[in-house]
Design a protein around this motif. Sequence first.
Motif, mmCIF file in Angstrom:
data_model
loop_
_atom_site.group_PDB
_atom_site.id
_atom_site.type_symbol
_atom_site.label_atom_id
_atom_site.label_comp_id
_atom_site.label_asym_id
_atom_site.label_seq_id
_atom_site.Cartn_x
_atom_site.Cartn_y
_atom_site.Cartn_z
ATOM 1 N N ALA A 136 0.840 -1.203 0.000
ATOM 2 C CA ALA A 136 0.000 0.000 0.000
ATOM 3 C C ALA A 136 0.875 1.253 0.000
ATOM 4 N N ARG A 137 1.940 1.248 0.802
ATOM 5 C CA ARG A 137 2.849 2.411 0.809
ATOM 6 C C ARG A 137 3.507 2.592 -0.553
ATOM 7 N N ARG A 138 3.944 1.503 -1.158
ATOM 8 C CA ARG A 138 4.580 1.596 -2.475
ATOM 9 C C ARG A 138 3.621 2.150 -3.524
ATOM 10 N N LEU A 139 2.326 1.890 -3.334
ATOM 11 C CA LEU A 139 1.311 2.369 -4.272
ATOM 12 C C LEU A 139 0.754 3.736 -3.888
ATOM 13 N N ASP A 140 1.415 4.410 -2.943
ATOM 14 C CA ASP A 140 1.040 5.766 -2.553
ATOM 15 C C ASP A 140 -0.381 5.817 -1.992
ATOM 16 N N LEU A 141 -0.714 4.826 -1.176
ATOM 17 C CA LEU A 141 -2.011 4.798 -0.506
ATOM 18 C C LEU A 141 -1.819 5.208 0.949
ATOM 19 N N ASP A 142 -2.572 6.178 1.379
ATOM 20 C CA ASP A 142 -2.525 6.651 2.757
ATOM 21 C C ASP A 142 -2.974 5.510 3.676
ATOM 22 N N ASP A 177 -5.209 -6.468 -16.519
ATOM 23 C CA ASP A 177 -6.164 -6.171 -17.586
ATOM 24 C C ASP A 177 -6.561 -4.695 -17.497
ATOM 25 N N GLU A 178 -5.983 -3.870 -18.369
ATOM 26 C CA GLU A 178 -6.253 -2.421 -18.391
ATOM 27 C C GLU A 178 -6.076 -1.802 -17.000
ATOM 28 N N PRO A 179 -4.955 -2.056 -16.320
ATOM 29 C CA PRO A 179 -4.858 -1.643 -14.924
ATOM 30 C C PRO A 179 -4.606 -0.164 -14.700
ATOM 31 N N THR A 180 -4.262 0.603 -15.740
ATOM 32 C CA THR A 180 -3.937 2.019 -15.541
ATOM 33 C C THR A 180 -5.026 2.950 -16.047
ATOM 34 N N SER A 181 -6.177 2.396 -16.417
ATOM 35 C CA SER A 181 -7.202 3.216 -17.073
ATOM 36 C C SER A 181 -7.758 4.312 -16.178
ATOM 37 N N PHE A 191 2.736 3.534 -10.998
ATOM 38 C CA PHE A 191 2.152 2.196 -10.925
ATOM 39 C C PHE A 191 2.995 1.200 -11.719
ATOM 40 N N LEU A 192 3.387 1.573 -12.932
ATOM 41 C CA LEU A 192 4.207 0.682 -13.750
ATOM 42 C C LEU A 192 5.557 0.428 -13.094
ATOM 43 N N ASP A 193 6.145 1.464 -12.511
ATOM 44 C CA ASP A 193 7.414 1.286 -11.805
ATOM 45 C C ASP A 193 7.274 0.205 -10.733
ATOM 46 N N LEU A 194 6.212 0.306 -9.938
ATOM 47 C CA LEU A 194 5.996 -0.662 -8.869
ATOM 48 C C LEU A 194 5.746 -2.055 -9.428
ATOM 49 N N LEU A 195 4.845 -2.142 -10.398
ATOM 50 C CA LEU A 195 4.463 -3.448 -10.941
ATOM 51 C C LEU A 195 5.671 -4.166 -11.533
ATOM 52 N N LEU A 196 6.448 -3.450 -12.340
ATOM 53 C CA LEU A 196 7.621 -4.060 -12.967
ATOM 54 C C LEU A 196 8.687 -4.409 -11.928
ATOM 55 N N ALA A 197 8.885 -3.526 -10.943
ATOM 56 C CA ALA A 197 9.885 -3.795 -9.911
ATOM 57 C C ALA A 197 9.495 -4.984 -9.048
ATOM 58 N N HIS A 211 -5.120 -0.852 -23.956
ATOM 59 C CA HIS A 211 -5.330 -0.156 -25.230
ATOM 60 C C HIS A 211 -4.314 0.963 -25.427
ATOM 61 N N ASP A 212 -3.652 1.367 -24.354
ATOM 62 C CA ASP A 212 -2.752 2.522 -24.398
ATOM 63 C C ASP A 212 -1.370 2.079 -24.883
ATOM 64 N N SER A 213 -1.152 2.172 -26.174
ATOM 65 C CA SER A 213 0.090 1.656 -26.768
ATOM 66 C C SER A 213 1.315 2.434 -26.307
ATOM 67 N N ARG A 214 1.130 3.643 -25.742
ATOM 68 C CA ARG A 214 2.275 4.414 -25.240
ATOM 69 C C ARG A 214 2.996 3.677 -24.115
ATOM 70 N N LEU A 215 2.283 2.820 -23.412
ATOM 71 C CA LEU A 215 2.876 2.102 -22.287
ATOM 72 C C LEU A 215 3.751 0.939 -22.738
ATOM 73 N N SER A 216 3.658 0.555 -23.992
ATOM 74 C CA SER A 216 4.367 -0.641 -24.470
ATOM 75 C C SER A 216 5.883 -0.495 -24.383
ATOM 76 N N VAL A 217 6.387 0.744 -24.379
ATOM 77 C CA VAL A 217 7.840 0.951 -24.352
ATOM 78 C C VAL A 217 8.454 0.459 -23.048
ATOM 79 N N ARG A 218 7.645 0.235 -22.030
ATOM 80 C CA ARG A 218 8.162 -0.225 -20.736
ATOM 81 C C ARG A 218 8.352 -1.747 -20.696
ATOM 82 N N PHE A 219 7.983 -2.433 -21.760
ATOM 83 C CA PHE A 219 7.960 -3.891 -21.730
ATOM 84 C C PHE A 219 8.946 -4.486 -22.735
#
Length: 236
Positions: A136-142, A177-181, A191-197, A211-219
Amino acid sequence: MAGDAQAPAILFEGVRFRWPKAGAPCLDIPAFRLESGERAFLHGPSGSGKSTLLSVVGGVVEAERGRVVVLGQDLGRMGTGARDRFRAANIGFVFQLFNLIPYLSALDNILLPCRFSAERAARLDASPRDEALRLARRLDLDPALLNRPAAELSVGQQQRIAAARALIGRPGLVIADEPTSALDADRQQAFLDLLLAECAESGASLLFVSHDSRLSVRFGRTIDLVQLNHAGRPES
């Protein structure tokens, strides 16, 4: 328990699936392989079979023909109950619609996989509660939000709770499945930083659908489901 750690995370061989009463299959995938530890970006237009593909990988539905192997386990050789137990122990899902239990607290939602699967809880170095708080802390949740019912949280907060629930217990495969929408641009990248790390640290494979092809560069690999799925193509 998952099989050989060096086996592919996902292996499809001649897989077909059609929904009951459908005239034609919605999935016809001759071959697909996601390597152990690989992080891949999957995209395709609405109706291309993305949700069905994820359901087959998760063992929620069974292919009508072909071979589906996940983390070294042949899902076609398992009964429904065995597939349910395998999924609970070894696959972390971040659903597009979150699938949180609205009357449970945010913290209890994060902890659900460890309560459904003793195997998942046993992988942790700390207590499940301490691990839930760390995620939760890593995901910036109070931390003050974690005792509130999930239904009282914002859409973005619910999405991050769903991500923490998927990651807890070090599943061998994470399906997003579309987790950043529902996230703004800054939180998308965080979020991607955390998920990938987290996946890299635990050695988990990641199949990320968007659907957001801009995110593909992280993979490391981009997969076009239209090219992968032969359903609807004329017979050669």
